[in-house]
Design a protein around this motif. Structure first.
Motif, PDB file in Angstrom:
ATOM      1  N   ARG A  66      30.540 -31.076  64.743  1.00  0.00           N
ATOM      2  CA  ARG A  66      30.332 -32.021  63.639  1.00  0.00           C
ATOM      3  C   ARG A  66      31.482 -31.804  62.671  1.00  0.00           C
ATOM      4  O   ARG A  66      31.595 -30.740  62.053  1.00  0.00           O
ATOM      5  N   ASN A  67      32.331 -32.819  62.537  1.00  0.00           N
ATOM      6  CA  ASN A  67      33.598 -32.632  61.841  1.00  0.00           C
ATOM      7  C   ASN A  67      33.651 -33.220  60.441  1.00  0.00           C
ATOM      8  O   ASN A  67      34.663 -33.055  59.748  1.00  0.00           O
ATOM      9  N   SER A  68      32.604 -33.926  60.037  1.00  0.00           N
ATOM     10  CA  SER A  68      32.639 -34.597  58.738  1.00  0.00           C
ATOM     11  C   SER A  68      31.341 -34.370  57.995  1.00  0.00           C
ATOM     12  O   SER A  68      30.332 -33.955  58.577  1.00  0.00           O
ATOM     13  N   ALA A  69      31.382 -34.649  56.690  1.00  0.00           N
ATOM     14  CA  ALA A  69      30.214 -34.494  55.839  1.00  0.00           C
ATOM     15  C   ALA A  69      30.124 -35.708  54.919  1.00  0.00           C
ATOM     16  O   ALA A  69      31.139 -36.384  54.660  1.00  0.00           O
ATOM     17  N   PRO A  70      28.916 -36.021  54.422  1.00  0.00           N
ATOM     18  CA  PRO A  70      28.768 -37.167  53.521  1.00  0.00           C
ATOM     19  C   PRO A  70      29.719 -37.063  52.326  1.00  0.00           C
ATOM     20  O   PRO A  70      29.937 -35.991  51.768  1.00  0.00           O
ATOM     21  N   GLY A  71      30.267 -38.208  51.967  1.00  0.00           N
ATOM     22  CA  GLY A  71      31.208 -38.263  50.858  1.00  0.00           C
ATOM     23  C   GLY A  71      32.659 -38.245  51.277  1.00  0.00           C
ATOM     24  O   GLY A  71      33.540 -38.583  50.481  1.00  0.00           O
ATOM     25  N   GLU A  72      32.924 -37.879  52.527  1.00  0.00           N
ATOM     26  CA  GLU A  72      34.297 -37.830  52.999  1.00  0.00           C
ATOM     27  C   GLU A  72      34.776 -39.208  53.428  1.00  0.00           C
ATOM     28  O   GLU A  72      33.999 -40.038  53.910  1.00  0.00           O
ATOM     29  N   LEU A  73      36.066 -39.438  53.276  1.00  0.00           N
ATOM     30  CA  LEU A  73      36.688 -40.661  53.764  1.00  0.00           C
ATOM     31  C   LEU A  73      36.998 -40.463  55.244  1.00  0.00           C
ATOM     32  O   LEU A  73      37.686 -39.522  55.630  1.00  0.00           O
ATOM     33  N   VAL A  74      36.460 -41.346  56.091  1.00  0.00           N
ATOM     34  CA  VAL A  74      36.648 -41.215  57.531  1.00  0.00           C
ATOM     35  C   VAL A  74      37.331 -42.463  58.061  1.00  0.00           C
ATOM     36  O   VAL A  74      37.294 -43.526  57.459  1.00  0.00           O
ATOM     37  N   GLY A  75      37.953 -42.308  59.206  1.00  0.00           N
ATOM     38  CA  GLY A  75      38.649 -43.422  59.842  1.00  0.00           C
ATOM     39  C   GLY A  75      39.011 -43.047  61.256  1.00  0.00           C
ATOM     40  O   GLY A  75      38.194 -43.109  62.162  1.00  0.00           O
ATOM     41  N   ASN A  76      40.245 -42.585  61.448  1.00  0.00           N
ATOM     42  CA  ASN A  76      40.710 -42.256  62.793  1.00  0.00           C
ATOM     43  C   ASN A  76      40.203 -40.906  63.283  1.00  0.00           C
ATOM     44  O   ASN A  76      40.082 -40.681  64.478  1.00  0.00           O
ATOM     45  N   GLN A  77      39.938 -39.976  62.373  1.00  0.00           N
ATOM     46  CA  GLN A  77      39.542 -38.642  62.799  1.00  0.00           C
ATOM     47  C   GLN A  77      38.101 -38.649  63.326  1.00  0.00           C
ATOM     48  O   GLN A  77      37.273 -39.427  62.873  1.00  0.00           O
ATOM     49  N   PRO A  78      37.785 -37.778  64.304  1.00  0.00           N
ATOM     50  CA  PRO A  78      36.434 -37.752  64.866  1.00  0.00           C
ATOM     51  C   PRO A  78      35.392 -37.320  63.837  1.00  0.00           C
ATOM     52  O   PRO A  78      35.609 -36.376  63.070  1.00  0.00           O
ATOM     53  N   VAL A  79      34.282 -38.019  63.827  1.00  0.00           N
ATOM     54  CA  VAL A  79      33.142 -37.627  63.004  1.00  0.00           C
ATOM     55  C   VAL A  79      32.359 -36.515  63.696  1.00  0.00           C
ATOM     56  O   VAL A  79      31.881 -35.578  63.068  1.00  0.00           O
ATOM     57  N   ALA A  80      32.247 -36.627  65.021  1.00  0.00           N
ATOM     58  CA  ALA A  80      31.524 -35.634  65.804  1.00  0.00           C
ATOM     59  C   ALA A  80      32.053 -35.688  67.240  1.00  0.00           C
ATOM     60  O   ALA A  80      32.713 -36.648  67.645  1.00  0.00           O
ATOM     61  N   VAL A  81      31.764 -34.633  67.996  1.00  0.00           N
ATOM     62  CA  VAL A  81      32.129 -34.573  69.408  1.00  0.00           C
ATOM     63  C   VAL A  81      30.840 -34.502  70.224  1.00  0.00           C
ATOM     64  O   VAL A  81      29.961 -33.680  69.936  1.00  0.00           O
ATOM     65  N   ILE A  82      30.728 -35.367  71.217  1.00  0.00           N
ATOM     66  CA  ILE A  82      29.541 -35.417  72.070  1.00  0.00           C
ATOM     67  C   ILE A  82      29.975 -35.215  73.514  1.00  0.00           C
ATOM     68  O   ILE A  82      30.959 -35.823  73.964  1.00  0.00           O
ATOM     69  N   GLU A  83      29.259 -34.358  74.234  1.00  0.00           N
ATOM     70  CA  GLU A  83      29.588 -34.082  75.636  1.00  0.00           C
ATOM     71  C   GLU A  83      28.384 -34.396  76.517  1.00  0.00           C
ATOM     72  O   GLU A  83      27.254 -34.028  76.190  1.00  0.00           O
ATOM     73  N   ARG A  84      28.675 -35.062  77.628  1.00  0.00           N
ATOM     74  CA  ARG A  84      27.621 -35.364  78.606  1.00  0.00           C
ATOM     75  C   ARG A  84      27.435 -34.152  79.514  1.00  0.00           C
ATOM     76  O   ARG A  84      28.383 -33.694  80.164  1.00  0.00           O
ATOM     77  N   THR A  85      26.214 -33.646  79.571  1.00  0.00           N
ATOM     78  CA  THR A  85      25.932 -32.446  80.358  1.00  0.00           C
ATOM     79  C   THR A  85      25.079 -32.716  81.592  1.00  0.00           C
ATOM     80  O   THR A  85      24.663 -31.783  82.266  1.00  0.00           O
ATOM     81  N   ASP A  86      24.816 -33.973  81.864  1.00  0.00           N
ATOM     82  CA  ASP A  86      24.116 -34.346  83.096  1.00  0.00           C
ATOM     83  C   ASP A  86      24.752 -35.633  83.622  1.00  0.00           C
ATOM     84  O   ASP A  86      24.522 -36.703  83.062  1.00  0.00           O
ATOM     85  N   PRO A  87      25.567 -35.515  84.667  1.00  0.00           N
ATOM     86  CA  PRO A  87      25.848 -34.300  85.434  1.00  0.00           C
ATOM     87  C   PRO A  87      26.951 -33.460  84.798  1.00  0.00           C
ATOM     88  O   PRO A  87      27.582 -33.864  83.826  1.00  0.00           O
ATOM     89  N   LEU A  88      27.175 -32.279  85.399  1.00  0.00           N
ATOM     90  CA  LEU A  88      28.290 -31.409  85.046  1.00  0.00           C
ATOM     91  C   LEU A  88      29.319 -31.427  86.180  1.00  0.00           C
ATOM     92  O   LEU A  88      29.010 -31.833  87.299  1.00  0.00           O
ATOM     93  N   TYR A  89      30.518 -30.976  85.857  1.00  0.00           N
ATOM     94  CA  TYR A  89      31.556 -30.824  86.875  1.00  0.00           C
ATOM     95  C   TYR A  89      31.888 -29.344  87.025  1.00  0.00           C
ATOM     96  O   TYR A  89      32.052 -28.640  86.021  1.00  0.00           O
ATOM     97  N   ALA A  90      31.977 -28.876  88.263  1.00  0.00           N
ATOM     98  CA  ALA A  90      32.487 -27.543  88.568  1.00  0.00           C
ATOM     99  C   ALA A  90      33.850 -27.735  89.231  1.00  0.00           C
ATOM    100  O   ALA A  90      33.940 -28.358  90.291  1.00  0.00           O
ATOM    101  N   GLU A  91      34.892 -27.207  88.595  1.00  0.00           N
ATOM    102  CA  GLU A  91      36.244 -27.410  89.100  1.00  0.00           C
ATOM    103  C   GLU A  91      36.887 -26.068  89.425  1.00  0.00           C
ATOM    104  O   GLU A  91      36.717 -25.086  88.699  1.00  0.00           O
ATOM    105  N   ALA A  92      37.623 -26.061  90.517  1.00  0.00           N
ATOM    106  CA  ALA A  92      38.345 -24.862  90.938  1.00  0.00           C
ATOM    107  C   ALA A  92      39.761 -25.253  91.330  1.00  0.00           C
ATOM    108  O   ALA A  92      39.992 -26.326  91.904  1.00  0.00           O
ATOM    109  N   ALA A  93      40.728 -24.380  91.005  1.00  0.00           N
ATOM    110  CA  ALA A  93      42.114 -24.563  91.430  1.00  0.00           C
ATOM    111  C   ALA A  93      42.321 -23.757  92.703  1.00  0.00           C
ATOM    112  O   ALA A  93      42.194 -22.530  92.702  1.00  0.00           O
ATOM    113  N   LEU A  94      42.621 -24.430  93.784  1.00  0.00           N
ATOM    114  CA  LEU A  94      42.733 -23.786  95.091  1.00  0.00           C
ATOM    115  C   LEU A  94      44.193 -23.647  95.498  1.00  0.00           C
ATOM    116  O   LEU A  94      45.040 -24.451  95.103  1.00  0.00           O
ATOM    117  N   PRO A  95      44.489 -22.635  96.327  1.00  0.00           N
ATOM    118  CA  PRO A  95      45.882 -22.431  96.756  1.00  0.00           C
ATOM    119  C   PRO A  95      46.347 -23.537  97.700  1.00  0.00           C
ATOM    120  O   PRO A  95      45.554 -24.156  98.408  1.00  0.00           O
TER     121      PRO A  95
END
Length: 267
Positions: free
Chosen positions: A171-200
């Protein structure tokens, strides 16, 4: 190289453990949210309220924050009043009806030429003008309805809503702040998830989407499970000689947290 790929390569270099089963190998992997949204306001303004805290679960369409909107609300009230103002249309409708009745009453006299041609022409002109005035009044109502939709859309832009189901991770902002381009909050989808591996690179070409892999997680809350590969890179990262594979993990009960490490056993 992206931060995600750096993390995967670091995991690969730290451990590549042959599994006990023949012709299978185990690699360290990382669990990521399947989608990450840095939620910003569609318009610039002063934040009136924010309805979430870090860790809250949100649904698609849920209001996350609201900007001050006194002007837009006043414009909405005025636009609604104009869209309901039908008095002018009613008056023009009555005027047209009167002109048509007048012509109808004099129709017989017109046929018998007992009414002057000039008077007949005047009555017809008044009828035609009444029709045009009625059409203009109806057009004004249509314009008022369109303006009402515009004001409603403008007011909707003062509300910041979640585009996905997920968890608030910042949560990046609070009431009273001027907002526009900057994110107000970050939301992540956790269903489904990704499991990633770097393989040789020696495994390049040996794997394909749809293959089953076995995953174990570094938390007792998440039981080991089998998952299918949904992405296999078709290119190799030249600085590390690795390529990335991804397995998709259903996570309806949210037992598996995004960000944890895991072990991926290949067939």
């Amino acid at each position: 190289m992206s931060e995600r790929l750096f993390a995967l390569v670091a995991l690969l270099l730290s451990l590549s453990v042959p599994a006990q089963a023949a012709q299978s190998e185990t690699f360290l992997c990382q669990v990521f949210a399947s989608e990450r949204v840095e939620l910003a306001s569609p318009t610039t303004g002063v934040l009136e309220s924010i309805a979430v805290e870090r860790g809250d679960r949100v649904r698609v369409g849920q209001e996350i924050a609201r900007l001050r909107s006194e002007i837009e609300e006043a414009e909405l009230a005025l636009a609604e009043l104009k869209s309901r103002a039908t008095a002018n249309v009613d008056a023009k409708t009555a005027s047209l009806a009167f002109s048509e009745r007048r012509l109808a009453r004099n129709a017989d006299l017109v046929q018998r030429r007992m009414v002057a041609e000039n008077d007949v022409d005047q009555m017809r002109t008044e009828r035609d003008l009444a029709r045009l005035e009625l059409e203009a009044a109806r057009q004004e109502l249509l314009v008022a309805a369109a303006d009402l939709n515009r004001v409603r859309a403008s007011l909707a832009l003062r509300q910041v809503r979640s585009p996905i189901d997920g968890i608030v991770t910042a949560r990046n902002s609070a009431p009273g702040e001027l907002v526009g381009n900057q994110p107000v909050a970050v939301i992540e989808r956790t269903d489904p998830l990704y499991a990633e591996a770097a393989l040789p690179v020696r495994l390049f070409g040996e794997l394909s989407a749809g293959m089953s892999v076995h995953l174990q997680f570094e938390t007792p809350a998440a039981s080991p499970l089998d998952a299918s590969l949904t992405l296999v890179d078709t290119f190799v990262e030249p600085t590390s000689d690795t390529f990335v594979v991804r397995a998709t993990i259903p996570n309806r009960d949210n037992r598996i947290p995004a960000g944890i490490k895991c072990r991926m056993t290949l067939p």
